[in-house]
Design an enzyme around this catalytic site. Sequence first.
Site, short mmCIF file in Angstrom:
data_model
loop_
_atom_site.label_atom_id
_atom_site.label_comp_id
_atom_site.label_asym_id
_atom_site.label_seq_id
_atom_site.Cartn_x
_atom_site.Cartn_y
_atom_site.Cartn_z
N ASP A 80 0.83 -1.20 0.00
CA ASP A 80 0.00 0.00 0.00
C ASP A 80 0.86 1.26 0.00
O ASP A 80 2.07 1.21 0.21
CB ASP A 80 -0.90 0.01 1.24
CG ASP A 80 -1.89 -1.14 1.27
OD1 ASP A 80 -2.27 -1.61 0.18
OD2 ASP A 80 -2.27 -1.57 2.37
N TYR B 42 6.62 -9.88 6.74
CA TYR B 42 6.50 -8.44 6.94
C TYR B 42 6.96 -8.10 8.35
O TYR B 42 6.76 -8.87 9.29
CB TYR B 42 5.04 -8.00 6.79
CG TYR B 42 4.54 -7.95 5.36
CD1 TYR B 42 4.58 -6.77 4.64
CD2 TYR B 42 4.01 -9.09 4.76
CE1 TYR B 42 4.11 -6.72 3.33
CE2 TYR B 42 3.53 -9.05 3.46
CZ TYR B 42 3.59 -7.86 2.75
OH TYR B 42 3.12 -7.82 1.46
#
Length: 262
Positions: free
Chosen positions: A49, A107
């Site tokens: 994003d 992540y």
Amino acid sequence: MCVVVAYDGSDFAGYQVQPGARTVQAVLEAAAQVLTGHPVRVRGAGRTDAGVHALGQVVAFDSARDISTRGFLLGLNSNLPRDVRIQEVTRVAAGYDPRHDSLAKTYRYLVQLGERQNPLLRQRAWQLGKHATLDFVAMRAAATRLVGTHDFRAFRSADDARENNVRTMYSIDLMEQYTGDPTLFAIEVRGTAFMKNMVRIMVGTLVDIGRGRLALDDVPGMLGAEANRDLTGFTAPAHGLTMVNVELGRKARMLELGMPVR
């Protein structure tokens, strides 16, 4: 070619090409086109994003020019902006798509506590402020309950309409005093795949549990086909998140060795 890419996501509208927006995919394709002399479409292993960073994003593209892997490494970097850099180049067969060969992604999310905020981390960590105190015991217990194969529909963005919400989380680790900094902690998540905002919602939920805004006993109700977004916590800011790496599977290894893939 299969390429490992690192980027600072601060000034990007995300990974995927969007009309009128600066994206990672767009600058990669522009740099590859300059080098190859023809239009290039980059295939990514995943999307990030706006504001999200990467150390080990993986992309692949086809080239009609026979350039060495080192030539691609140097040539792409010479044509990329300074907030994007190629880390590694591997030769693979035409049409290879790392998204279909991804075994797991990792992540890492950084959070800074305390009143002495580090300005160098303002675009790398969620700075909770001096009044934030967290119960790390409860957070670790909650993270343990999220590990495994579950329906994670309550941990996706409201505008993510995909039908398959089942994902496997291999590990969710909380690391206090990250890199030796007593004000920093990291949440590292490794799983098969992730939906839109999924890691950020996980982080926000764990922080809300650490703050006492959600209870540890709430976690089982957040999982499953009957759960919804209202049950989970805050969506953590994008700038604290980094895609650390993508683990590729059998196809990538065979292609690297020059073996046929069926």
